[in-house]
Design a protein around this motif. Structure first.
Motif, PDB file in Angstrom:
ATOM      1  N   ALA A  91       9.341   3.702  50.382  1.00 26.57           N
ATOM      2  CA  ALA A  91       9.605   2.263  50.386  1.00 26.57           C
ATOM      3  C   ALA A  91       8.323   1.494  50.100  1.00 26.57           C
ATOM      4  O   ALA A  91       8.299   0.557  49.288  1.00 26.57           O
ATOM      5  CB  ALA A  91      10.190   1.834  51.739  1.00 26.57           C
ATOM      6  N   SER A  92       7.237   1.924  50.756  1.00 29.03           N
ATOM      7  CA  SER A  92       5.956   1.267  50.506  1.00 29.03           C
ATOM      8  C   SER A  92       5.590   1.380  49.036  1.00 29.03           C
ATOM      9  O   SER A  92       5.146   0.410  48.418  1.00 29.03           O
ATOM     10  CB  SER A  92       4.855   1.918  51.360  1.00 29.03           C
ATOM     11  N   ALA A  93       5.782   2.586  48.477  1.00 29.66           N
ATOM     12  CA  ALA A  93       5.444   2.798  47.061  1.00 29.66           C
ATOM     13  C   ALA A  93       6.285   1.885  46.182  1.00 29.66           C
ATOM     14  O   ALA A  93       5.773   1.255  45.256  1.00 29.66           O
ATOM     15  CB  ALA A  93       5.670   4.260  46.690  1.00 29.66           C
ATOM     16  N   MET A  94       7.570   1.787  46.485  1.00 30.99           N
ATOM     17  CA  MET A  94       8.449   0.987  45.633  1.00 30.99           C
ATOM     18  C   MET A  94       8.030  -0.483  45.650  1.00 30.99           C
ATOM     19  O   MET A  94       7.954  -1.133  44.596  1.00 30.99           O
ATOM     20  CB  MET A  94       9.895   1.141  46.099  1.00 30.99           C
ATOM     21  N   VAL A  95       7.721  -1.010  46.845  1.00 30.48           N
ATOM     22  CA  VAL A  95       7.301  -2.411  46.943  1.00 30.48           C
ATOM     23  C   VAL A  95       5.994  -2.622  46.170  1.00 30.48           C
ATOM     24  O   VAL A  95       5.848  -3.568  45.387  1.00 30.48           O
ATOM     25  CB  VAL A  95       7.132  -2.823  48.419  1.00 30.48           C
ATOM     26  N   LEU A  96       5.048  -1.716  46.390  1.00 29.25           N
ATOM     27  CA  LEU A  96       3.744  -1.850  45.727  1.00 29.25           C
ATOM     28  C   LEU A  96       3.890  -1.740  44.210  1.00 29.25           C
ATOM     29  O   LEU A  96       3.340  -2.546  43.455  1.00 29.25           O
ATOM     30  CB  LEU A  96       2.827  -0.742  46.247  1.00 29.25           C
ATOM     31  N   LEU A  97       4.657  -0.743  43.762  1.00 24.83           N
ATOM     32  CA  LEU A  97       4.780  -0.506  42.323  1.00 24.83           C
ATOM     33  C   LEU A  97       5.496  -1.650  41.630  1.00 24.83           C
ATOM     34  O   LEU A  97       5.106  -2.060  40.530  1.00 24.83           O
ATOM     35  CB  LEU A  97       5.520   0.809  42.074  1.00 24.83           C
ATOM     36  N   ILE A  98       6.534  -2.183  42.252  1.00 21.82           N
ATOM     37  CA  ILE A  98       7.240  -3.279  41.580  1.00 21.82           C
ATOM     38  C   ILE A  98       6.329  -4.513  41.546  1.00 21.82           C
ATOM     39  O   ILE A  98       6.333  -5.273  40.561  1.00 21.82           O
ATOM     40  CB  ILE A  98       8.609  -3.581  42.233  1.00 21.82           C
ATOM     41  N   GLY A  99       5.495  -4.668  42.571  1.00 15.68           N
ATOM     42  CA  GLY A  99       4.529  -5.781  42.549  1.00 15.68           C
ATOM     43  C   GLY A  99       3.559  -5.627  41.387  1.00 15.68           C
ATOM     44  O   GLY A  99       3.267  -6.592  40.670  1.00 15.68           O
ATOM     45  N   ILE A 100       3.068  -4.411  41.184  1.00 16.97           N
ATOM     46  CA  ILE A 100       2.132  -4.180  40.070  1.00 16.97           C
ATOM     47  C   ILE A 100       2.854  -4.350  38.739  1.00 16.97           C
ATOM     48  O   ILE A 100       2.324  -4.948  37.798  1.00 16.97           O
ATOM     49  CB  ILE A 100       1.510  -2.770  40.178  1.00 16.97           C
ATOM     50  N   HIS A 101       4.080  -3.844  38.662  1.00 17.10           N
ATOM     51  CA  HIS A 101       4.841  -3.925  37.408  1.00 17.10           C
ATOM     52  C   HIS A 101       5.094  -5.393  37.027  1.00 17.10           C
ATOM     53  O   HIS A 101       4.927  -5.779  35.860  1.00 17.10           O
ATOM     54  CB  HIS A 101       6.165  -3.172  37.573  1.00 17.10           C
ATOM     55  N   VAL A 102       5.471  -6.208  38.017  1.00 20.98           N
ATOM     56  CA  VAL A 102       5.707  -7.633  37.740  1.00 20.98           C
ATOM     57  C   VAL A 102       4.395  -8.293  37.307  1.00 20.98           C
ATOM     58  O   VAL A 102       4.363  -9.063  36.332  1.00 20.98           O
ATOM     59  CB  VAL A 102       6.294  -8.339  38.984  1.00 20.98           C
ATOM     60  N   SER A 103       3.298  -7.989  38.020  1.00 22.92           N
ATOM     61  CA  SER A 103       2.011  -8.578  37.649  1.00 22.92           C
ATOM     62  C   SER A 103       1.620  -8.169  36.232  1.00 22.92           C
ATOM     63  O   SER A 103       1.145  -8.986  35.446  1.00 22.92           O
ATOM     64  CB  SER A 103       0.916  -8.123  38.617  1.00 22.92           C
TER      65      SER A 103
END
Ligand code: HEC
Length: 460
Positions: A91-103
């Protein structure tokens, strides 16, 4: 034999030809490592589905048994601890990765013509990911998880007009209870994941339809009239097949991500279960999981009169920003020509980091681990004063108030309280409480209050 079988499947379904076409479709050259975060987010989601299904086979979504079933999963079930750890760090990875992907897509302006809908579906996926994180946290059904949701619902309740309905919808009633858990469970395992699957499908179809955006170049602005022709020319001139020329990086990064999550699950393990929820504990200070901690810190540190504005305006501004981005669908893509975009992203990440650090330190929440005052701090052998010092710890005053460096920082330091307050004033404060201090009138007997006051009266 195998060839005949595969040939038959392909002839009847067309699946293999379709897959081959997807894998070999040409993509722009030199996309590089910045393009791996979208596929990694999707992979993290699939990982969550797999570990989540496994956990759901042993989890009991009822308020009476949820906590114990999680204890069972963490302590006794085969691979239970590992799976909970995977699900947490996934879950942590998914939140972090989608944040990076959006950025990343924002910084490279990949949302510009013709990929506006890619952005909008992605924005909804971001919100759904946060909703998954929020609903998942409650399923832990321990004290902080339950209180985090109560606070979340209370915040939502402050929105004008619709607030009360939203709060009631979140809690599935007027208070948090078994119905809340059922509702969160249904949303967490059925409804939101189904929406995520659907939207990922649309998102990927759009990626195939418009192709992966090429690396932006300063001085080559997007013009809807010519963009498609230039993109096609680029693919014909320099395009490379998606597999393996570009996709090998997705595979390498995805494998590294899954291994990291698995490693963390083994070494660190899932978050400890706090005490079971107890509605009679009034002085509960929730600590949400890290991805929401910064938001709690914002609310905790905001002056009280601004809180409602932040609660209402914050999500609205954030939502509006997300929706407005693809309106600016023409012009330069290179971040060198869009310094404001770079500043905005740096600003947002810095704010999140700063507030997250503040949330980690959390001076505003009581220190439940405060040790009893040692004898050299009490400095008296008078039985009443010694008893008062002990009550000061046992009744929780010390969670919020420090004496000579022992205790929490939520309330004023009481090391020299007798120098500024008379015993009567102290008694009044204990009985009546105050802003952010509970009233002790029904919690303490008058002898107990007198003992605490006697002890505090020595502090000058
Ligand atoms: C949940 C945290 C919390 C707990 C528990 C708590 N207090 Fe407080 N206390 C506060 C806060 C915050 C203030 C300052 C707000 C105010 O003016 O009331 C305060 C103010 C006071 C003051 C006035 C200090 C001053 O300098 O104005 C006294 C005395 C005091 N508390 C004593 C106690 C005692 C004794 C107990 C235990 C019986 C206790 N408190 C429990 C949070 C707490």
């Amino acid at each position: 034999m195998l060839d005949t079988l595969l040939g038959w499947i392909d002839d009847r379904s067309g699946l293999i030809t379709a897959t081959r076409r997807v894998l070999q479709h040409p993509v722009p050259p030199r996309t590089g490592w910045w393009y791996v975060f979208g596929s990694a987010t999707g992979l993290a989601f699939l990982l969550q589905v797999a570990t989540g299904i496994a956990l759901a086979t042993a989890y009991v979504p009822s308020s009476g048994q949820a906590y114990d079933s999680l204890r069972f999963i963490s302590e006794q079930a085969l691979l239970g601890r590992f799976l909970r750890g995977m699900h947490y760090f996934g879950a942590s990875a998914m939140v972090l990765l989608i944040g990076i992907h959006v950025s990343r897509t924002y910084l490279m302006a990949a949302y510009k013509f013709p990929r506006e809908l890619n952005w909008l579906t992605g924005a909804v996926l971001l919100l759904l990911t946060l909703a998954l994180a929020f609903t998942g946290q409650l399923l832990r059904w321990d004290q902080t998880a339950v209180w985090s949701v109560i606070v979340g619902a209370a915040q939502a309740g402050r929105m004008p007009i619709v607030g009360e309905q939203i709060a009631r919808f979140i809690l599935a009633g007027d208070t948090l209870g078994g119905a809340t858990l059922s509702r969160f469970f249904a949303f967490h395992v059925f409804f939101i994941p189904a929406l995520v699957f659907l939207l990922i499908g649309v998102h990927l179809l759009l990626v195939l339809r418009h192709g992966i955006s090429e690396r932006p170049k300063a001085g080559e602005p997007v013009d809807p009239a010519t963009y498609r022709r230039r993109y096609d020319e680029l693919l014909q001139r320099e395009g490379v097949p998606f597999w393996p020329d570009a996709a090998w990086r997705d595979v390498v990064f995805g494998a590294a991500m899954v291994s990291t999550v698995a490693l963390l699950a083994v070494i660190v393990g899932p978050p400890d279960l706090g005490p079971p929820p107890d509605p009679s504990i009034l002085e509960a200070y929730p600590r949400p999981d890290w991805y929401f901690l910064w938001y709690f810190a914002v609310l905790a540190m905001a002056p009280q009169h601004l809180e409602t504005i932040i609660i209402v305006a914050g999500p609205l501004v954030f939502g509006a920003l997300l929706l407005l981005v693809p309106m600016f669908n023409k012009g330069e893509r290179s971040v060198r020509r869009r310094p404001m975009a770079a500043l905005l992203v740096v600003f947002i990440w810095t704010m999140i980091l700063v507030f997250w650090v503040a949330g980690e330190r959390a001076d505003w929440s009581p220190d439940f681990d405060a040790a009893p005052l040692p004898a050299q701090v009490v400095r008296s052998t008078d039985p009443t004063i010694v008893a008062g010092a002990k009550l000061f710890h046992d009744k929780g005053c010390e969670f919020c108030h420090a004496v000579a460096g022992y205790g929490g920082k939520r309330g004023p330091d009481l090391t020299d309280v007798a120098a500024r307050m008379s015993p009567d004033q102290i008694t009044g404060r204990i009985t009546n409480g105050g802003p952010n201090m509970p009233a002790y009138v029904r919690v303490l007997t008058s002898e107990e209050t007198a003992a605490i006051v006697a002890f505090l009266n020595t502090r000058r």
